[in-house]
Write a protein that holds these residues in place. Sequence first.
Motif, PDB file in Angstrom:
ATOM      1  N   TRP A   6     -45.588 146.135 -56.394  1.00  0.00           N
ATOM      2  CA  TRP A   6     -45.168 145.357 -55.220  1.00  0.00           C
ATOM      3  C   TRP A   6     -44.138 144.306 -55.624  1.00  0.00           C
ATOM      4  O   TRP A   6     -43.147 144.083 -54.927  1.00  0.00           O
ATOM      5  CB  TRP A   6     -46.388 144.685 -54.583  1.00  0.00           C
ATOM      6  N   TYR A   7     -44.388 143.652 -56.752  1.00  0.00           N
ATOM      7  CA  TYR A   7     -43.426 142.663 -57.249  1.00  0.00           C
ATOM      8  C   TYR A   7     -42.153 143.327 -57.786  1.00  0.00           C
ATOM      9  O   TYR A   7     -41.047 142.810 -57.636  1.00  0.00           O
ATOM     10  CB  TYR A   7     -44.038 141.845 -58.389  1.00  0.00           C
ATOM     11  N   GLY A   8     -42.354 144.469 -58.439  1.00  0.00           N
ATOM     12  CA  GLY A   8     -41.287 145.107 -59.195  1.00  0.00           C
ATOM     13  C   GLY A   8     -41.408 144.708 -60.658  1.00  0.00           C
ATOM     14  O   GLY A   8     -41.334 143.515 -60.991  1.00  0.00           O
ATOM     15  N   TYR A   9     -41.626 145.686 -61.529  1.00  0.00           N
ATOM     16  CA  TYR A   9     -41.855 145.385 -62.940  1.00  0.00           C
ATOM     17  C   TYR A   9     -40.695 144.597 -63.550  1.00  0.00           C
ATOM     18  O   TYR A   9     -40.900 143.614 -64.277  1.00  0.00           O
ATOM     19  CB  TYR A   9     -42.082 146.686 -63.723  1.00  0.00           C
ATOM     20  N   ASP A  10     -39.474 145.012 -63.257  1.00  0.00           N
ATOM     21  CA  ASP A  10     -38.306 144.316 -63.803  1.00  0.00           C
ATOM     22  C   ASP A  10     -38.236 142.873 -63.304  1.00  0.00           C
ATOM     23  O   ASP A  10     -37.888 141.956 -64.054  1.00  0.00           O
ATOM     24  CB  ASP A  10     -37.018 145.061 -63.444  1.00  0.00           C
ATOM     25  N   ASN A  11     -38.577 142.675 -62.033  1.00  0.00           N
ATOM     26  CA  ASN A  11     -38.584 141.315 -61.488  1.00  0.00           C
ATOM     27  C   ASN A  11     -39.590 140.428 -62.227  1.00  0.00           C
ATOM     28  O   ASN A  11     -39.309 139.265 -62.545  1.00  0.00           O
ATOM     29  CB  ASN A  11     -38.937 141.330 -60.001  1.00  0.00           C
ATOM     30  N   LEU A  12     -40.767 140.994 -62.503  1.00  0.00           N
ATOM     31  CA  LEU A  12     -41.803 140.229 -63.192  1.00  0.00           C
ATOM     32  C   LEU A  12     -41.404 139.894 -64.628  1.00  0.00           C
ATOM     33  O   LEU A  12     -41.635 138.771 -65.098  1.00  0.00           O
ATOM     34  CB  LEU A  12     -43.122 141.007 -63.189  1.00  0.00           C
ATOM     35  N   THR A  13     -40.839 140.859 -65.335  1.00  0.00           N
ATOM     36  CA  THR A  13     -40.470 140.608 -66.727  1.00  0.00           C
ATOM     37  C   THR A  13     -39.357 139.560 -66.826  1.00  0.00           C
ATOM     38  O   THR A  13     -39.358 138.723 -67.729  1.00  0.00           O
ATOM     39  CB  THR A  13     -40.045 141.901 -67.434  1.00  0.00           C
ATOM     40  N   LYS A  14     -38.408 139.604 -65.882  1.00  0.00           N
ATOM     41  CA  LYS A  14     -37.337 138.598 -65.875  1.00  0.00           C
ATOM     42  C   LYS A  14     -37.903 137.216 -65.543  1.00  0.00           C
ATOM     43  O   LYS A  14     -37.523 136.208 -66.153  1.00  0.00           O
ATOM     44  CB  LYS A  14     -36.267 138.982 -64.855  1.00  0.00           C
ATOM     45  N   PHE A  15     -38.808 137.166 -64.585  1.00  0.00           N
ATOM     46  CA  PHE A  15     -39.433 135.897 -64.213  1.00  0.00           C
ATOM     47  C   PHE A  15     -40.235 135.338 -65.392  1.00  0.00           C
ATOM     48  O   PHE A  15     -40.134 134.148 -65.730  1.00  0.00           O
ATOM     49  CB  PHE A  15     -40.341 136.110 -62.997  1.00  0.00           C
ATOM     50  N   LYS A  16     -41.017 136.195 -66.032  1.00  0.00           N
ATOM     51  CA  LYS A  16     -41.854 135.777 -67.158  1.00  0.00           C
ATOM     52  C   LYS A  16     -41.005 135.240 -68.314  1.00  0.00           C
ATOM     53  O   LYS A  16     -41.398 134.285 -68.998  1.00  0.00           O
ATOM     54  CB  LYS A  16     -42.722 136.945 -67.638  1.00  0.00           C
ATOM     55  N   ALA A  17     -39.854 135.842 -68.515  1.00  0.00           N
ATOM     56  CA  ALA A  17     -38.990 135.433 -69.626  1.00  0.00           C
ATOM     57  C   ALA A  17     -38.507 133.990 -69.484  1.00  0.00           C
ATOM     58  O   ALA A  17     -38.183 133.335 -70.482  1.00  0.00           O
ATOM     59  CB  ALA A  17     -37.801 136.373 -69.736  1.00  0.00           C
ATOM     60  N   GLY A  18     -38.476 133.488 -68.273  1.00  0.00           N
ATOM     61  CA  GLY A  18     -37.995 132.132 -68.045  1.00  0.00           C
ATOM     62  C   GLY A  18     -39.086 131.082 -67.995  1.00  0.00           C
ATOM     63  O   GLY A  18     -38.791 129.904 -67.736  1.00  0.00           O
ATOM     64  N   LEU A  19     -40.331 131.480 -68.252  1.00  0.00           N
ATOM     65  CA  LEU A  19     -41.446 130.541 -68.168  1.00  0.00           C
ATOM     66  C   LEU A  19     -41.690 129.834 -69.502  1.00  0.00           C
ATOM     67  O   LEU A  19     -41.335 130.341 -70.567  1.00  0.00           O
ATOM     68  CB  LEU A  19     -42.716 131.277 -67.735  1.00  0.00           C
TER      69      LEU A  19
END
Length: 438
Positions: free
Chosen positions: A249-262
Amino acid sequence: MNTRIPRTLFALGIAVLLTTACTPAPKENKVADPGTRVAGNVELWHFFTEREAQAIEQVVADFQTVHPDIKVTVKSGQDDSKVTQAIGAGNGPDVGLSYSTDIVGKFCSSGAWVDLKPYLERDGVDLGRLNVTTRSYTEFDGKRCAMPFLADAYGMYYNKDLFAKAGIAGPPKTLAELTEDAKKLTVRNPDGSLKQVGFLPLYDFYENAAAHLAPATGAKWLTGDGKSAVGTDPNWKTLLTWQKDLVDWYGYDNLTKFKAGLGDEFSADNAFQKGQVAINIDAEYRLAFLKDQAPRLKYGVAPLPTSDPARYGGGYVTGNIMGISKNAKNPEAAWELIKYLTTDDAAVTKLAGLIKNVPTTTKSIADPALNADPDFKAFIDIFNNPNSMTSPPSASGPAYQETFQQFLIKYQSGKVADLDGGLADADKQINSVMTLGG
């Protein structure tokens, strides 16, 4: 800033180190006669740093007041790999304090930590004073080579301000409610990328290890004969299917990019503390970090959401463990220190209050001062709940969890099309690793 080492980062390295460093046959474990005067030096290595290390120093000072003939040298910031390497090289500490219950099976079976049964029997220590779960993860195959040094109970933290803004009255109690709330709490940028995430479901994010999430469905790691159960227990498929649906639902690529900035999990830039993630899986020790690093954050704590409402109230339970190194120079003084830190109710209660970990003796768990904090009490309740679970010890240490983690990373990214086939293959790989590791 206080730092801890995420449990999920060490598994494979520790398994390898233990296999190579701790295979020599253990020496015969002899204990002194009752009433023998204990004196001399003892060295304690532990992994804590800064605020938490200072707490250890305080209680060790109390021990030395009661035992003036024993001088304790404390080395902080010593992770499991350092301790294991030192034991393998023959110059390990008298007492090791580990954050990983996953290595108990390896320590016990290899003899890296000595059997404590002779000491316990000689001194008449009543193990019934210890919580049942902590007793289970400090022994393996009938051998008790460790004692529980406080415990961790994992539940769910949620941001009250973000919940109110989204119109959500309280924490989710089921996985279905968690999915619904996570979507309501998610905010996307105009380009579709993620600005705020309700719940970040990736298995390689902070404390989202499979072991910590398994109680949500009651998934079991091992069968009765010690083999992998990930391919045969349907509760794993329930958990993985739920997680993958939310990832998609989130999109795997969206999640990995978001996580990388945390930010780093144990820094002031922790994503939950910064309001970037509204719901997060974590343990009771986060309470102290929140007080230090995010004192204005309005949050609540609750048990893990479950697939079956009848199982609600529990979470994942683990903890820190202490043992006597096989090459301890002063095992009697080492045992006196361990006995004090793990069975003296006043010492355990003081440590729990200072470090903000769950105490492990029945008297300290019921201490009114610790239970007066409603958030801390929520974790004590999780710790005591019969639906809480821990990961079982294995002669191969944490290798079975690390092997499954590798499969989960592939699965959540979409590289495993057939879940049933993938779980069956994971079973084979886990059994192979456990056989080699054992």
